[in-house]
Design an enzyme around this catalytic site. Structure first.
Site, PDB file in Angstrom:
ATOM      1  N   CYS A  10      -9.078 -57.522 -24.662  1.00  0.00           N
ATOM      2  CA  CYS A  10     -10.338 -57.663 -25.397  1.00  0.00           C
ATOM      3  C   CYS A  10     -10.880 -59.088 -25.284  1.00  0.00           C
ATOM      4  O   CYS A  10     -11.357 -59.447 -24.217  1.00  0.00           O
ATOM      5  CB  CYS A  10     -10.141 -57.194 -26.842  1.00  0.00           C
ATOM      6  SG  CYS A  10     -11.685 -56.589 -27.543  1.00  0.00           S
TER       7      CYS A  10
ATOM      8  N   HIS B 103      -8.075 -51.921 -26.030  1.00  0.00           N
ATOM      9  CA  HIS B 103      -6.801 -52.397 -26.584  1.00  0.00           C
ATOM     10  C   HIS B 103      -5.704 -51.399 -26.233  1.00  0.00           C
ATOM     11  O   HIS B 103      -5.408 -50.500 -27.030  1.00  0.00           O
ATOM     12  CB  HIS B 103      -6.896 -52.501 -28.115  1.00  0.00           C
ATOM     13  CG  HIS B 103      -7.736 -53.628 -28.598  1.00  0.00           C
ATOM     14  ND1 HIS B 103      -7.220 -54.877 -28.870  1.00  0.00           N
ATOM     15  CD2 HIS B 103      -9.060 -53.703 -28.861  1.00  0.00           C
ATOM     16  CE1 HIS B 103      -8.184 -55.677 -29.283  1.00  0.00           C
ATOM     17  NE2 HIS B 103      -9.315 -54.989 -29.284  1.00  0.00           N
TER      18      HIS B 103
ATOM     19  N   GLU C 170      -2.699 -51.662 -26.387  1.00  0.00           N
ATOM     20  CA  GLU C 170      -1.513 -51.784 -27.258  1.00  0.00           C
ATOM     21  C   GLU C 170      -1.467 -50.688 -28.327  1.00  0.00           C
ATOM     22  O   GLU C 170      -0.392 -50.301 -28.779  1.00  0.00           O
ATOM     23  CB  GLU C 170      -1.455 -53.170 -27.925  1.00  0.00           C
ATOM     24  CG  GLU C 170      -2.544 -53.502 -28.940  1.00  0.00           C
ATOM     25  CD  GLU C 170      -3.783 -54.134 -28.338  1.00  0.00           C
ATOM     26  OE1 GLU C 170      -4.091 -53.867 -27.160  1.00  0.00           O
ATOM     27  OE2 GLU C 170      -4.483 -54.889 -29.058  1.00  0.00           O
TER      28      GLU C 170
HETATM   29  N1  GLN Z   1     -14.838 -61.060 -30.424  1.00  0.00           N
HETATM   30  C1  GLN Z   1     -14.903 -60.185 -29.314  1.00  0.00           C
HETATM   31  C2  GLN Z   1     -15.930 -59.084 -29.510  1.00  0.00           C
HETATM   32  O1  GLN Z   1     -16.351 -58.813 -30.594  1.00  0.00           O
HETATM   33  C3  GLN Z   1     -13.560 -59.586 -28.995  1.00  0.00           C
HETATM   34  C4  GLN Z   1     -13.022 -58.681 -30.043  1.00  0.00           C
HETATM   35  C5  GLN Z   1     -11.554 -58.426 -29.916  1.00  0.00           C
HETATM   36  O2  GLN Z   1     -10.831 -59.140 -29.234  1.00  0.00           O
HETATM   37  N2  GLN Z   1     -11.065 -57.437 -30.615  1.00  0.00           N
HETATM   38  O3  GLN Z   1     -16.345 -58.440 -28.590  1.00  0.00           O
END
Ligand code: GLN
Length: 541
Positions: A382, A508, A510
């Site tokens: 992310c 994600h 994970e």
């Molecule tokens: N801050 C980034 C976004 O909003 C990444 C979010 C995250 O890593 N969960 O896109």
């Protein structure tokens, strides 16, 4: 009709109620029962989505896009059941429902009160987990008995006994038996008091799960059974385990399942089958190698902030016969920016997880540059992927001031930008791109090989995206877009074909990694990290 197990906590928080709930889930599932799990959180936030990881640890995301308590991660990993947004409810969400009904006029001419209106709404929610397919609902109440804020939940589960009948409900209290070094003794008094408190609220625990450093001796068990008015076989010893994944074995040996079956008058539908859990824990225990994986993030003082990430790395490493020694690297650190090798040399792999806000971003970018230039296996998740794209744009494509609009709204090169549907939103809570979305994998990419599929579903939690205006420049310089949304409009994953292992995902992975089914991105990362670690550098676990 479903049966209910309510789990409360005594004495102090942090003794592993969530692991006990998950382990019990694993055991019941291994007996062939269909189970569901629920976490009742006493705080006022509607969900943990707007809380800092320092307050709350990781925010776990379900398939259907709920931002939930990290215990749901344990539940899903231990039981391999995908839960939904119904599996986590807070006091705040209950109040919101009641107040909405009050405004609608549903309680016209009545006074709206904690009992019965709030407790009724809690019970209605708990019952919403019930279904013809669900044999047992395991519901854990956050916090510790005696907390002011958890009282309405305690009252609701007390009333619940009448609603469903005594034979359909079991109260399990997880308590702590401290060892007092000065006298060399385990002390039961705090647990006696917490059971007293529970009884004051009308709940007599059927089963006590006692957390302690070492196993409970018979004398201590007898004392607990006597003072807490619990049957002796229902005083279950649950000493500290080397690894949380061993807890189901301990609880089984201690006879927890028999207690539950007897109390709830349940007959297992099938012969007990670990479904591979025993094999996987054995794999973990038998690991002979140890990987040094650096996690570069800004919440590294609280490893719970990255719980699913570390678990996913552990799952993947165990499948390759390795344990993991995590090296926590504070991203918000000027020295990391100035001299990354001083912090990162000797690591077998570098992982940059998700996050929000500017703090630490330049440190993450410095770490990613180091991994890219030095050929160290890298996995970005992310925000970790967004930083990898920024790093690549700056140092490979020559777009020196490339940035994300999240951190520099007036950057001349917003390689990461807000998604169009996010621009008009005013509320921050629950409005990100959340939950499972399909991702199309590019044939011939490393990611395609790892997943062995053309399209996969992975969970998301983000507002920003790779800016399509920069896709040509990035790919001309060698960044491969190995995953996109099925319409091709959103970049889901990137990799560097020439690097030993450089992969980053907007999703994600994970959250869907399971002990017996490690996430493919983590498998590739662990394999590359092991390959990187020469036999002579083997670190003893
Ligand atoms: N801050 C980034 C976004 O909003 C990444 C979010 C995250 O890593 N969960 O896109």
């Amino acid at each position: 009709m479903s049966k209910y197990i309510f789990i409360t906590g005594g004495v102090v928080s942090g003794i592993g109620k969530g692991i006990v709930a998950s382990s019990l889930g694993r055991l019941l599932k291994s007996h062939g029962f269909q189970i569901s799990l629920l976490k009742l959180d006493p705080y006022i936030n509607l969900d943990p989505g707007t809380m800092s990881p320092y307050q709350h640890g990781e925010v776990y995301v379900t398939e259907d896009g709920a931002e939930t308590d990290l215990d749901l991660g344990h539940y899903e990993r231990f039981t391999d059941v995908n839960l939904s947004r119904r599996s986590n409810i807070t006091t705040g969400a209950i109040y919101q429902r009641v107040i909405q009904k009050e405004r609608r006029g549903d309680y016209l001419s009545g006074t709206v009160q904690v009992v019965p209106h709030i407790t009724n709404a809690m019970k209605t929610h708990i019952r919403s987990l019930e279904s013809e397919q669900t044999d047992v609902v395991i519901a854990e109440i956050g916090g510790t008995v005696g907390d002011i804020e958890s009282q309405p939940f305690i009252e609701a589960i007390r009333q619940f006994r009448k609603d469903v009948g005594r034979q359909n409900i079991l109260y399990l209290h997880v308590t702590w038996i401290p060892f007092i070094k000065a006298v060399g003794e385990l002390k039961t008094k705090p647990s006696q008091h917490s059971v007293m408190e529970l009884r004051r609220h009308g709940i007599q625990p059927d089963v006590l799960v006692c957390r302690s450093e070492g196993p409970l001796e018979d004398g201590i068990r007898e004392k607990l059974a006597l003072f807490c008015d619990t049957e002796l076989p229902a005083v279950i010893s649950c000493p500290d385990a080397e690894d949380v994944y061993e807890v189901p074995f301990r609880l089984r040996q201690e006879g927890l399942v028999e207690q539950v079956l007897e109390r709830l008058q349940l007959t297992p539908p099938a012969a007990f089958n670990w479904e591979g859990w025993d094999a996987w824990v054995h794999q973990l225990q038998a690991a002979t190698r140890c990987l040094r994986i650096g996690i570069v993030g800004k919440y590294v003082q609280l490893p719970d902030a990255y719980l699913s990430v570390t678990e996913a790395v552990r799952h993947a490493a165990a499948a390759q016969g390795a344990r993991v020694a995590f090296v926590w690297i504070q991203a918000d650190n000027d020295e990391l920016k100035a001299q990354p090798e001083a912090w990162l040399a000797g690591l077998d792999g570098i992982l940059v997880p998700g996050g929000f806000g500017l703090r630490g971003v330049e440190g993450k970018i410095a770490a990613i540059r180091y991994a890219r230039e030095q050929g160290v296996p890298f996995l970005g998740l992310c925000l970790g992927m967004q930083c990898a794209v920024i790093e690549f744009a700056r140092h490979v494509c020559g777009l020196e001031q490339a940035h994300s609009r999240e951190f520099m709204p007036d950057t001349p090169h917003p390689v990461i930008d807000l998604m169009p549907e996010q621009r008009e939103l005013e509320d921050l809570g629950g409005t990100m791109r959340l939950g499972a979305y399909p991702c199309k994998l590019t044939p011939g990419s490393r990611m395609h090989t790892l997943y062995g599929a053309d399209q996969v579903d992975e969970r998301h939690r983000h507002r920003y995206e790779v800016n399509n205006d920069y896709r040509d420049t990035l790919s001309q310089h060698g960044l491969r877009f190995c995953g996109t949304s099925p319409d091709g409009l959103l970049v889901e994953a990137v990799e560097l074909p020439e690097h030993p292992f450089f992969m980053a995902t907007q999703f994600h992975p994970e959250f869907k990694s399971r002990p017996n089914r490690p996430g493919p991105c983590f498998v590739g990362f662990a394999q590359a990290a092991l390959a990187q670690q020469s036999a002579s550098e083997e670190v003893t676990p």
